[in-house]
Design a protein around this motif. Structure first.
Motif, PDB file in Angstrom:
ATOM      1  N   GLU A 177      -2.196  47.449 -75.336  1.00 25.41           N
ATOM      2  CA  GLU A 177      -3.101  48.403 -75.964  1.00 25.41           C
ATOM      3  C   GLU A 177      -4.565  48.008 -75.813  1.00 25.41           C
ATOM      4  O   GLU A 177      -5.306  47.877 -76.782  1.00 25.41           O
ATOM      5  CB  GLU A 177      -2.728  48.584 -77.442  1.00 25.41           C
ATOM      6  CG  GLU A 177      -1.316  49.122 -77.607  1.00 25.41           C
ATOM      7  CD  GLU A 177      -1.058  49.662 -78.985  1.00 25.41           C
ATOM      8  OE1 GLU A 177      -1.987  50.181 -79.616  1.00 25.41           O
ATOM      9  OE2 GLU A 177       0.093  49.572 -79.433  1.00 25.41           O
ATOM     10  N   ASN A 277      -0.274  53.051 -76.316  1.00 26.61           N
ATOM     11  CA  ASN A 277       0.217  53.648 -77.563  1.00 26.61           C
ATOM     12  C   ASN A 277      -0.092  55.135 -77.569  1.00 26.61           C
ATOM     13  O   ASN A 277      -1.253  55.529 -77.441  1.00 26.61           O
ATOM     14  CB  ASN A 277      -0.450  52.954 -78.755  1.00 26.61           C
ATOM     15  CG  ASN A 277       0.150  53.344 -80.089  1.00 26.61           C
ATOM     16  OD1 ASN A 277       0.458  54.490 -80.336  1.00 26.61           O
ATOM     17  ND2 ASN A 277       0.296  52.369 -80.969  1.00 26.61           N
ATOM     18  N   GLY A 280      -2.825  56.080 -79.751  1.00 27.31           N
ATOM     19  CA  GLY A 280      -4.068  55.347 -79.546  1.00 27.31           C
ATOM     20  C   GLY A 280      -5.212  56.208 -79.072  1.00 27.31           C
ATOM     21  O   GLY A 280      -6.061  55.757 -78.282  1.00 27.31           O
ATOM     22  N   HIS A 284      -6.841  52.974 -77.407  1.00 30.20           N
ATOM     23  CA  HIS A 284      -5.717  52.208 -76.868  1.00 30.20           C
ATOM     24  C   HIS A 284      -4.677  53.071 -76.163  1.00 30.20           C
ATOM     25  O   HIS A 284      -3.522  53.122 -76.564  1.00 30.20           O
ATOM     26  CB  HIS A 284      -5.071  51.402 -77.985  1.00 30.20           C
ATOM     27  CG  HIS A 284      -5.972  50.370 -78.555  1.00 30.20           C
ATOM     28  ND1 HIS A 284      -6.602  49.426 -77.773  1.00 30.20           N
ATOM     29  CD2 HIS A 284      -6.368  50.117 -79.821  1.00 30.20           C
ATOM     30  CE1 HIS A 284      -7.335  48.640 -78.542  1.00 30.20           C
ATOM     31  NE2 HIS A 284      -7.217  49.038 -79.777  1.00 30.20           N
ATOM     32  N   HIS A 309      -1.184  49.886 -83.716  1.00 30.00           N
ATOM     33  CA  HIS A 309      -1.424  49.345 -82.377  1.00 30.00           C
ATOM     34  C   HIS A 309      -1.126  47.861 -82.251  1.00 30.00           C
ATOM     35  O   HIS A 309      -0.982  47.349 -81.141  1.00 30.00           O
ATOM     36  CB  HIS A 309      -2.851  49.671 -81.917  1.00 30.00           C
ATOM     37  CG  HIS A 309      -3.896  48.686 -82.285  1.00 30.00           C
ATOM     38  ND1 HIS A 309      -4.200  47.608 -81.507  1.00 30.00           N
ATOM     39  CD2 HIS A 309      -4.728  48.619 -83.341  1.00 30.00           C
ATOM     40  CE1 HIS A 309      -5.181  46.922 -82.081  1.00 30.00           C
ATOM     41  NE2 HIS A 309      -5.512  47.507 -83.191  1.00 30.00           N
ATOM     42  N   ALA A 451      -2.189  54.608 -83.777  1.00 30.24           N
ATOM     43  CA  ALA A 451      -2.526  53.200 -83.602  1.00 30.24           C
ATOM     44  C   ALA A 451      -3.296  52.668 -84.802  1.00 30.24           C
ATOM     45  O   ALA A 451      -3.156  51.505 -85.185  1.00 30.24           O
ATOM     46  CB  ALA A 451      -3.345  53.018 -82.326  1.00 30.24           C
TER      47      ALA A 451
END
Length: 587
Positions: A177, A277, A280, A284, A309, A451
């Motif tokens: 991530e 993710n 995310g 991320h 995350h 996340a």
């Protein structure tokens, strides 16, 4: 058994040989400090190394209590089998790796924790330091010469930069991530400034800067001051760090400042596992899939999952994947990893995940499907509308939503997305925020544990209209790629075409549910008030976590506070491009 030399000393503890505060000299003479966790038995072992700003002596439990408490409560496998004394934010727990024959090295980055120096995140100077640490680790008597990089978020982001330098001893990377493009993934989403980094700097870096000394915490493992043995004044601390938020604000386009802090895909040849993710959105996610598509490495794998995350980096699920990958490339084990499918997905359903593997990304069986926005009834449909017209909204307001009919059967969307709009503004610029949403049959929104934020929508995309220029070579129908090198102001009232990238997603939408696309002039808001906060973030979690775009210096009302108009023409219907995975064809 303990041997001390100044702050550096060694001991045998918790089944490991531990070297505390080991000095590593940089090419400019500065000494960085590292903690080294080794197997007790003499020998040469592969190394897992991390380099970052969060202070190697700060306990996860003390520095990030809300994240730790939720993780161990929801996932008892995380604390199981460890004393958890050496748990540190977003890096491996040595008690779960050293017994498997790894040396774990944690380096406090320049100016942070117990390493002195000037703080300048992701800068070429930091990358120089990281290269030096890798080469140092590869040459120690306890090293087999193979160094792997490991860690979450910051400890993943800077792996891309150092891999571009191709250090001799770098043998494998696990980027959990992270992000890879300092401009597009991190500081300017679609050209719009993200305020995350400015607030992150206050909450997670200044608090552990070298020189906080006796005003900061002590390590529960050693009793040493986490932020060095000297205590500096506020003015001295400020003089030893960059003005991070201001630096980012001062570079509104993708210039040399951003490029020297970003991955160079053609120079990244080391084997890697990139784990992203679905939740995310804002940090991320994009870099993880982009790396898989663009990096020059011949040996690369993509894994995508959900939840917070940091969570799966520490669960048995995540550790088992990481150990198989590193054992193959750092130990030379013939464990079948080389036959592992290149793509492993935790496909998201409203209340569960389904594991599936595939051969490439985007998925080869994807049926790219356009859904058109209608001016007549604000519907979202696979059939273009015959109605022409215009719809307007306040340029910094909640905008308009376009909703599909109830789905006749389950629909899976897994992959990148894009949208094309035609719009005009009453001013010389406008910001567009796109939110893909799922609605229940009674029109309640379905959100997901993201996340960071527990109420994250399916997907998001952003674009500043003056940054609409596309890079013809890198643009794909499913992933518009904007140059972000020169603003093109709008002529008030004159329509332009915007191709908007929405970050990848995965969701199996149940029959009877609906899809919705919101075209907004500000960040998504799940609820005006939730009461939800994490200890390491300033803001209440309202749907976007800390990834907000609300700095008035970047979005002055006089320029962005007018009226935005969507145009619906017979020959140019706005649409959303979806990565539909056909039923019965998913692997």
């Amino acid at each position: 058994m303990t041997h001390r030399t100044d702050s550096t000393y060694s001991e045998v503890r918790a089944g490991m040989a531990i070297d505390w505060d080991v000095p590593i000299q940089m090419d400019d003479g500065l000494i960085l400090r590292a903690d080294v966790f080794r197997p007790i038995a003499p020998g040469q072992y592969p190394v897992l190394l991390s380099y970052g700003p969060y202070a190697k002596g700060l306990a996860f439990q003390e520095g990030y209590p809300s994240a730790w408490q939720k993780m161990v409560s929801d996932h008892p496998d995380v604390p199981h089998g460890s004393s958890n004394l050496f748990q540190n934010w977003e890096v491996v727990d040595p008690e779960k790796w050293v017994p498997d024959g790894y040396v774990c090295v944690r380096v406090d980055s320049r100016g942070c924790g117990r390493s002195p120096g000037y703080v300048d995140h992701f800068s070429p100077r930091e990358t120089d330091d990281y290269v030096a640490c890798i080469e140092w680790a590869g040459q120690q008597g306890w090293s087999n010469g193979k160094v792997g990089l490991s860690g979450v978020s910051y400890f993943g982001i800077n792996q891309w930069q150092v891999a571009s330098r191709q250090p001799k001893h770098l043998s494998a990377m696990c980027i959990w991530e992270g992000a890879a493009d300092w401009y597009r993934d991190m500081t300017h989403h679609g050209g719009i400034l993200s305020t995350f980094w400015d607030h992150w700097y206050d909450m997670q870096v200044k608090t552990v800067q070298y020189g906080v000394g006796e005003r900061g915490p002590k390590s529960p493992a050693t009793g040493a001051w986490v932020c060095g043995d000297v205590t500096l004044s506020d003015s001295e601390l400020a003089a030893n760090r960059c003005q991070f938020g201001q630096d980012i604000l001062s570079h509104p386009e993708d210039d040399a400042y951003h490029r020297e802090r970003s991955a160079q895909w053609d120079k990244i040849t080391v084997p890697f596992l990139s784990a992203g993710n679905w939740g995310g959105q804002g940090l991320h996610l994009r870099g993880n899939s982009e790396s898989f598509m663009r990096a020059a490495s011949k040996h690369k794998w993509l894994e995508m999952h959900g939840l917070e995350h940091w969570t799966h980096f520490y669960t048995d699920y995540g550790i088992q994947i990481q150990k198989r990958f590193f054992a193959h490339f750092l130990k030379g084990e013939a464990n079948g990893w080389d036959q592992e499918p290149p793509v492993r997905l935790q496909v998201r359903h409203p209340h569960r995940f389904e594991e599936r593997t595939d051969s490439s990304w985007p998925l080869p069986q994807t049926q790219w499907t356009k859904m058109y926005l209608s001016a007549h009834d604000q519907s979202l449909s696979e059939q273009p509308s015959a109605t022409q017209g215009r719809l307007s909204f306040q340029a910094m307001g909640d905008g308009l939503s376009f909703v599909s009919a109830p789905l006749s059967h389950d629909m899976e969307l897994t992959g990148p997305l894009a949208a094309q709009l035609k719009m005009s503004s009453s001013t010389a610029d406008a910001d567009v925020f796109l939110v893909l949403r799922v609605l229940t049959p009674d029109l309640r929104e379905v959100t997901f544990a993201g996340a960071i934020d527990p109420h994250t929508p399916v997907a998001q995309g952003w674009l500043r209209a003056s940054h609409r220029a596309l890079d013809a070579e890198l643009t794909r129908p499913y992933r518009p790629y904007h140059t972000h090198t020169q603003a093109q102001p709008l002529t008030p009232g004159q329509a332009v075409t915007l191709d908007v990238e929405l970050w990848p997603t995965s969701i199996v939408i149940p029959a009877g549910h609906r899809l919705a696309l919101s075209v907004r002039g500000r960040d998504y808001i799940y609820a005006e008030k939730t009461g939800l906060k994490l200890s390491n973030f300033k803001n209440e979690l309202l749907g976007c976590g800390p990834f907000l775009h609300n700095d008035p210096r970047d979005r002055p009302h006089g320029l962005f506070g007018g009226e935005t108009t969507l145009h619906f023409d017979a020959d140019e219907q706005p649409y959303l491009l979806l990565p539909v995975i056909p039923r019965g064809r998913s692997q």
